[in-house]
Design an enzyme around this catalytic site. Sequence first.
Site, PDB file in Angstrom:
ATOM      1  N   HIS A   1      -7.622  -4.339   9.802  1.00 23.74           N
ATOM      2  CA  HIS A   1      -7.313  -4.247   8.678  1.00 23.74           C
ATOM      3  C   HIS A   1      -5.955  -4.911   8.336  1.00 23.74           C
ATOM      4  CE1 HIS A   1      -4.928  -0.178   9.378  1.00 23.74           C
ATOM      5  NE2 HIS A   1      -3.855  -1.274   9.482  1.00 23.74           N
TER       6      HIS A   1
ATOM      7  N   ASP B   1      -7.803  -2.295  14.042  1.00 25.45           N
ATOM      8  CA  ASP B   1      -9.428  -2.458  13.600  1.00 25.45           C
ATOM      9  C   ASP B   1      -9.572  -3.724  12.831  1.00 25.45           C
ATOM     10  OD1 ASP B   1      -7.938  -1.658  11.416  1.00 25.45           O
ATOM     11  OD2 ASP B   1      -9.197   0.244  10.944  1.00 25.45           O
TER      12      ASP B   1
ATOM     13  N   ASP C   1       0.847  -1.276  -0.028  1.00 27.04           N
ATOM     14  CA  ASP C   1       0.128  -0.024  -0.038  1.00 27.04           C
ATOM     15  C   ASP C   1       0.719   1.279  -0.007  1.00 27.04           C
ATOM     16  OD1 ASP C   1       1.012  -0.151   2.529  1.00 27.04           O
ATOM     17  OD2 ASP C   1      -1.005  -0.847   3.243  1.00 27.04           O
TER      18      ASP C   1
ATOM     19  N   GLU D   1      -9.760  -1.288   5.133  1.00 32.17           N
ATOM     20  CA  GLU D   1     -10.288  -0.806   6.509  1.00 32.17           C
ATOM     21  C   GLU D   1     -11.805  -1.758   6.617  1.00 32.17           C
ATOM     22  OE1 GLU D   1      -8.490   0.612   8.442  1.00 32.17           O
ATOM     23  OE2 GLU D   1      -7.748   2.571   8.002  1.00 32.17           O
TER      24      GLU D   1
HETATM   25  P1  PGA Z   1       1.945  -2.234  12.800  1.00 27.60           P
HETATM   26  O1  PGA Z   1       1.047  -1.615  11.617  1.00 27.60           O
HETATM   27  O2  PGA Z   1       2.710  -3.066  12.602  1.00 27.60           O
HETATM   28  O3  PGA Z   1       2.935  -0.653  12.685  1.00 27.60           O
HETATM   29  O4  PGA Z   1       1.033  -2.296  13.918  1.00 27.60           O
HETATM   30  C1  PGA Z   1      -0.137  -2.720  11.076  1.00 27.60           C
HETATM   31  C2  PGA Z   1      -0.716  -2.503  10.220  1.00 27.60           C
HETATM   32  O5  PGA Z   1      -1.508  -1.321  10.221  1.00 27.60           O
HETATM   33  O6  PGA Z   1      -1.279  -3.253   9.343  1.00 27.60           O
END
Ligand code: PGA
Length: 261
Positions: free
Chosen positions: A138, A136, A67, A143
């Site tokens: 995702h 959340d 992404d 999302e």
């Molecule tokens: P993080 O992010 O590894 O910094 O917790 C994970 C994500 O948002 O997919």
Amino acid sequence: MEVVIVPDAKAGGELIAEAMAALVRRKPDALLGVATGSTPLPIYEALAAKVRAGQVDASRARICQLDEYVGLPAGHPESYRAVVLREVVEPLGLSEASFMGPDGSAEDIVGACEAYDRALAEAGGVDLQLLGIGTDGHIGFNEPCSSLASRTRIKTLTEQTRVDNARFFDNDLDQVPHHVITQGIGTILDARHLVLLATGEGKAEAVAQTVEGPLSALVPASALQLHRHATVVVDEAAASKLKLADYFRHTYADKPSWQGL
Ligand code: PGA
């Protein structure tokens, strides 16, 4: 879905780096899909150490991105292109030519999304896609309530995700972009092997819903249940809400299925 419970983040990083190294030994020009965020960093450190130690020759490996933020100026240090070049491509001794990602600064964002999906397919598809998980639920930046069949497209971040990511922008929420390009869930599911790493108690609820909850657009990571080869690697803290933790411990801890591949 196989769930591998490891003692801590470092062990998870080592386990996954070894899976990636094994893949590259078998298929030197493998297309490795990488993820950003804090969680996968131990994977990249462990893989780069294997390259430096001569345990794997990754010089023909190809790297692709999950992404990207929309609207950050080209070369912004927190653009995911810059992050992946810094954290993955350079430490592995690869050149920028081995890297592909969506163009978040394109004038035609819709066209850039379609072009990225096409480029992934033309490159032969992703062999192993690393994933983190948002608090959340995702994956990528899909999302909650993303279509489970979605392709690469522009998405709006939830406030929760923007707050979670503000630490990369001097804790200034105003600097965190609102929009992103993300591989769709359908795009992610096209990869041959999905490997999700989650560490820390903050991910425990999202992990439990992903692994043991119903398939639901509300928890985009639950789409991994549809994939024939999805591996979820969790530390003890992230595993703390799994009802089947003991089953996973004695089933997969010693021998994740990829070791037989
Ligand atoms: P993080 O992010 O590894 O910094 O917790 C994970 C994500 O948002 O997919």
